[in-house]
Design an enzyme around this catalytic site. Structure first.
Site, PDB file in Angstrom:
ATOM      1  N   ASN A 112       7.911  -5.836  -1.264  1.00 37.43           N
ATOM      2  CA  ASN A 112       7.923  -4.713  -0.334  1.00 37.43           C
ATOM      3  C   ASN A 112       6.496  -4.612   0.204  1.00 37.43           C
ATOM      4  O   ASN A 112       5.622  -4.022  -0.440  1.00 37.43           O
ATOM      5  CB  ASN A 112       8.322  -3.417  -1.036  1.00 37.43           C
ATOM      6  CG  ASN A 112       8.406  -2.252  -0.054  1.00 37.43           C
ATOM      7  OD1 ASN A 112       7.914  -2.351   1.072  1.00 37.43           O
ATOM      8  ND2 ASN A 112       9.009  -1.156  -0.479  1.00 37.43           N
ATOM      9  N   ARG A 147       4.737  10.997  -1.613  1.00 40.13           N
ATOM     10  CA  ARG A 147       5.232  10.563  -0.297  1.00 40.13           C
ATOM     11  C   ARG A 147       6.534  11.295   0.033  1.00 40.13           C
ATOM     12  O   ARG A 147       7.078  12.024  -0.778  1.00 40.13           O
ATOM     13  CB  ARG A 147       5.396   9.037  -0.259  1.00 40.13           C
ATOM     14  CG  ARG A 147       4.030   8.345  -0.322  1.00 40.13           C
ATOM     15  CD  ARG A 147       4.106   6.889  -0.020  1.00 40.13           C
ATOM     16  NE  ARG A 147       4.188   6.617   1.418  1.00 40.13           N
ATOM     17  CZ  ARG A 147       4.320   5.390   1.917  1.00 40.13           C
ATOM     18  NH1 ARG A 147       4.361   4.339   1.114  1.00 40.13           N
ATOM     19  NH2 ARG A 147       4.388   5.213   3.232  1.00 40.13           N
ATOM     20  N   GLU A 161      12.459  -9.865   1.155  1.00 41.45           N
ATOM     21  CA  GLU A 161      11.734  -8.667   1.619  1.00 41.45           C
ATOM     22  C   GLU A 161      12.620  -7.447   1.344  1.00 41.45           C
ATOM     23  O   GLU A 161      13.820  -7.476   1.638  1.00 41.45           O
ATOM     24  CB  GLU A 161      11.490  -8.808   3.131  1.00 41.45           C
ATOM     25  CG  GLU A 161      10.846  -7.600   3.774  1.00 41.45           C
ATOM     26  CD  GLU A 161      10.823  -7.720   5.314  1.00 41.45           C
ATOM     27  OE1 GLU A 161      11.255  -8.762   5.863  1.00 41.45           O
ATOM     28  OE2 GLU A 161      10.409  -6.735   5.954  1.00 41.45           O
ATOM     29  N   ARG A 191      13.635   4.249  11.873  1.00 47.28           N
ATOM     30  CA  ARG A 191      12.452   5.120  11.890  1.00 47.28           C
ATOM     31  C   ARG A 191      11.615   4.869  13.160  1.00 47.28           C
ATOM     32  O   ARG A 191      12.146   4.408  14.155  1.00 47.28           O
ATOM     33  CB  ARG A 191      11.655   4.884  10.596  1.00 47.28           C
ATOM     34  CG  ARG A 191      12.496   5.195   9.342  1.00 47.28           C
ATOM     35  CD  ARG A 191      11.728   4.968   8.079  1.00 47.28           C
ATOM     36  NE  ARG A 191      10.564   5.845   7.999  1.00 47.28           N
ATOM     37  CZ  ARG A 191       9.573   5.692   7.130  1.00 47.28           C
ATOM     38  NH1 ARG A 191       9.633   4.709   6.235  1.00 47.28           N
ATOM     39  NH2 ARG A 191       8.551   6.525   7.111  1.00 47.28           N
ATOM     40  N   PRO A 204       0.788  -1.233   0.000  1.00 44.30           N
ATOM     41  CA  PRO A 204       0.000   0.000   0.000  1.00 44.30           C
ATOM     42  C   PRO A 204       0.821   1.284   0.000  1.00 44.30           C
ATOM     43  O   PRO A 204       1.859   1.365   0.667  1.00 44.30           O
ATOM     44  CB  PRO A 204      -0.825  -0.095   1.291  1.00 44.30           C
ATOM     45  CG  PRO A 204      -0.183  -1.158   2.105  1.00 44.30           C
ATOM     46  CD  PRO A 204       0.498  -2.081   1.150  1.00 44.30           C
ATOM     47  N   ASN A 205       0.307   2.229  -0.740  1.00 40.37           N
ATOM     48  CA  ASN A 205       0.840   3.603  -0.837  1.00 40.37           C
ATOM     49  C   ASN A 205       2.128   3.722  -1.655  1.00 40.37           C
ATOM     50  O   ASN A 205       2.565   4.832  -1.935  1.00 40.37           O
ATOM     51  CB  ASN A 205       1.032   4.225   0.566  1.00 40.37           C
ATOM     52  CG  ASN A 205      -0.263   4.266   1.337  1.00 40.37           C
ATOM     53  OD1 ASN A 205      -1.251   4.788   0.841  1.00 40.37           O
ATOM     54  ND2 ASN A 205      -0.294   3.680   2.524  1.00 40.37           N
ATOM     55  N   TYR A 249      11.788   8.080   0.850  1.00 36.87           N
ATOM     56  CA  TYR A 249      11.574   7.108  -0.223  1.00 36.87           C
ATOM     57  C   TYR A 249      12.270   7.459  -1.536  1.00 36.87           C
ATOM     58  O   TYR A 249      12.214   6.672  -2.484  1.00 36.87           O
ATOM     59  CB  TYR A 249      10.060   6.933  -0.451  1.00 36.87           C
ATOM     60  CG  TYR A 249       9.347   6.459   0.801  1.00 36.87           C
ATOM     61  CD1 TYR A 249       9.703   5.263   1.404  1.00 36.87           C
ATOM     62  CD2 TYR A 249       8.344   7.219   1.394  1.00 36.87           C
ATOM     63  CE1 TYR A 249       9.073   4.825   2.562  1.00 36.87           C
ATOM     64  CE2 TYR A 249       7.700   6.792   2.548  1.00 36.87           C
ATOM     65  CZ  TYR A 249       8.077   5.592   3.131  1.00 36.87           C
ATOM     66  OH  TYR A 249       7.452   5.164   4.279  1.00 36.87           O
ATOM     67  N   HIS A 292      12.804  -2.945   1.371  1.00 36.58           N
ATOM     68  CA  HIS A 292      12.243  -1.643   1.733  1.00 36.58           C
ATOM     69  C   HIS A 292      13.109  -0.557   1.121  1.00 36.58           C
ATOM     70  O   HIS A 292      14.343  -0.688   1.096  1.00 36.58           O
ATOM     71  CB  HIS A 292      12.197  -1.465   3.253  1.00 36.58           C
ATOM     72  CG  HIS A 292      11.349  -2.496   3.914  1.00 36.58           C
ATOM     73  ND1 HIS A 292       9.975  -2.421   3.921  1.00 36.58           N
ATOM     74  CD2 HIS A 292      11.681  -3.652   4.538  1.00 36.58           C
ATOM     75  CE1 HIS A 292       9.501  -3.492   4.541  1.00 36.58           C
ATOM     76  NE2 HIS A 292      10.512  -4.258   4.923  1.00 36.58           N
ATOM     77  N   ALA A 335       3.396  -0.882   4.667  1.00 35.93           N
ATOM     78  CA  ALA A 335       2.931  -0.885   6.066  1.00 35.93           C
ATOM     79  C   ALA A 335       2.463  -2.267   6.524  1.00 35.93           C
ATOM     80  O   ALA A 335       2.509  -2.574   7.718  1.00 35.93           O
ATOM     81  CB  ALA A 335       1.819   0.142   6.253  1.00 35.93           C
TER      82      ALA A 335
HETATM   83  C1  DQA Z   1       8.433   0.862   3.386  1.00 34.93           C
HETATM   84  C2  DQA Z   1       8.605   1.089   4.886  1.00 34.93           C
HETATM   85  C3  DQA Z   1       7.282   0.903   5.626  1.00 34.93           C
HETATM   86  O1  DQA Z   1       7.458   1.145   7.014  1.00 34.93           O
HETATM   87  C4  DQA Z   1       6.259   1.910   5.108  1.00 34.93           C
HETATM   88  O2  DQA Z   1       5.013   1.689   5.719  1.00 34.93           O
HETATM   89  C5  DQA Z   1       6.143   1.906   3.621  1.00 34.93           C
HETATM   90  C6  DQA Z   1       7.336   1.750   2.811  1.00 34.93           C
HETATM   91  C7  DQA Z   1       9.716   1.172   2.600  1.00 34.93           C
HETATM   92  O3  DQA Z   1       9.806   0.736   1.456  1.00 34.93           O
HETATM   93  O4  DQA Z   1      10.603   1.848   3.107  1.00 34.93           O
HETATM   94  O5  DQA Z   1       5.070   2.164   3.085  1.00 34.93           O
HETATM   95  O6  DQA Z   1       8.103  -0.503   3.176  1.00 34.93           O
END
Ligand code: DQA
Length: 143
Positions: free
Chosen positions: A73, A17, A97, A106, A9-10, A22, A99, A76
Site C-alpha cells: 500500500n 486519520r 497493490e 475520491r 506514509p501516514n 480508512y 488500498h 500517497a
Molecule cells: C490509501 C489511499 C491514498 O490515496 C492515500 O494517500 C493513503 C491511503 C488507502 O489505503 O486508501 O494514504 O493508499
C-alpha cells in the site's frame, strides 16, 4: 511462504486519520489483522511501514534480491512516486497493490496510480480486507 507487506506514509497514524475513509483499526490493530490473515492463508507476513520513500525503495530491492512476494500500500506515493514504481518493477515475484479506501471514488489526484501498471493487480476499497483479498490472490498466483 514469506510475504513482505509494505505500507507507505501516514498509514502508521490510522488512529488519527479519517475513519470514514480508512476504517476504525489503528495501525497496530491492522498489523495484528494482517499477521493472522496471513497465517490463515499459509503465509508468514513481514509487515513494515515507512514515511520515507528511500526506505520503501530499499525494501523493494530486498524483495527483488530475496525473490519475495510483495503486498504494497504505497499510500500517497501511489499517485506520484516514479522511484517506487521503478523499484517495484524490479520485483519479479508477484506484487499486489492494495488500498484501504477506493481512490477512484475520491479526489481526482488519487485517480492516477503510477504503481498499478507494474503490479499483478490492485485491490482497493475493502478496508483491511483489501489486504486479505490480496493474500488470497497471491496464493492463486503462486499456486
Ligand atoms: C490509501 C489511499 C491514498 O490515496 C492515500 O494517500 C493513503 C491511503 C488507502 O489505503 O486508501 O494514504 O493508499
Amino acid at each position: 511462504m514469506k510475504v513482505l507487506v509494505l505500507n507507505g506514509p501516514n498509514l502508521g497514524r490510522l488512529d488519527i486519520r479519517d475513519s470514514s475513509m480508512y476504517g476504525d483499526l489503528t495501525y497496530p490493530q491492522l498489523v495484528d489483522f494482517l499477521r493472522s490473515a496471513a497465517e490463515k492463508h499459509g503465509f508468514e507476513a513481514d509487515v513494515r511501514q515507512s514515511n520515507d520513500e528511500a526506505e520503501i525503495i530499499g525494501w523493494l530491492h530486498e524483495a527483488a534480491d530475496s525473490k519475495l512476494p510483495v503486498i504494497i500500500n504505497p499510500a500517497a506515493f501511489t499517485h506520484y512516486s516514479y522511484a517506487i514504481r521503478d523499484a517495484a518493477e524490479l520485483v519479479k515475484s508477484p506484487l499486489i497493490e492494495v488500498h484501504l479506501s477506493n481512490p477512484l471514488a475520491r479526489e481526482e489526484f488519487r485517480h492516477t496510480s503510477v504503481i498499478s501498471g507494474i503490479a499483478n493487480g490492485t485491490i482497493a476499497g475493502f478496508g483491511p480486507h483489501s489486504y486479505e483479498l490480496a493474500l488470497i490472490a497471491l496464493k492463486t498466483l503462486i499456486g
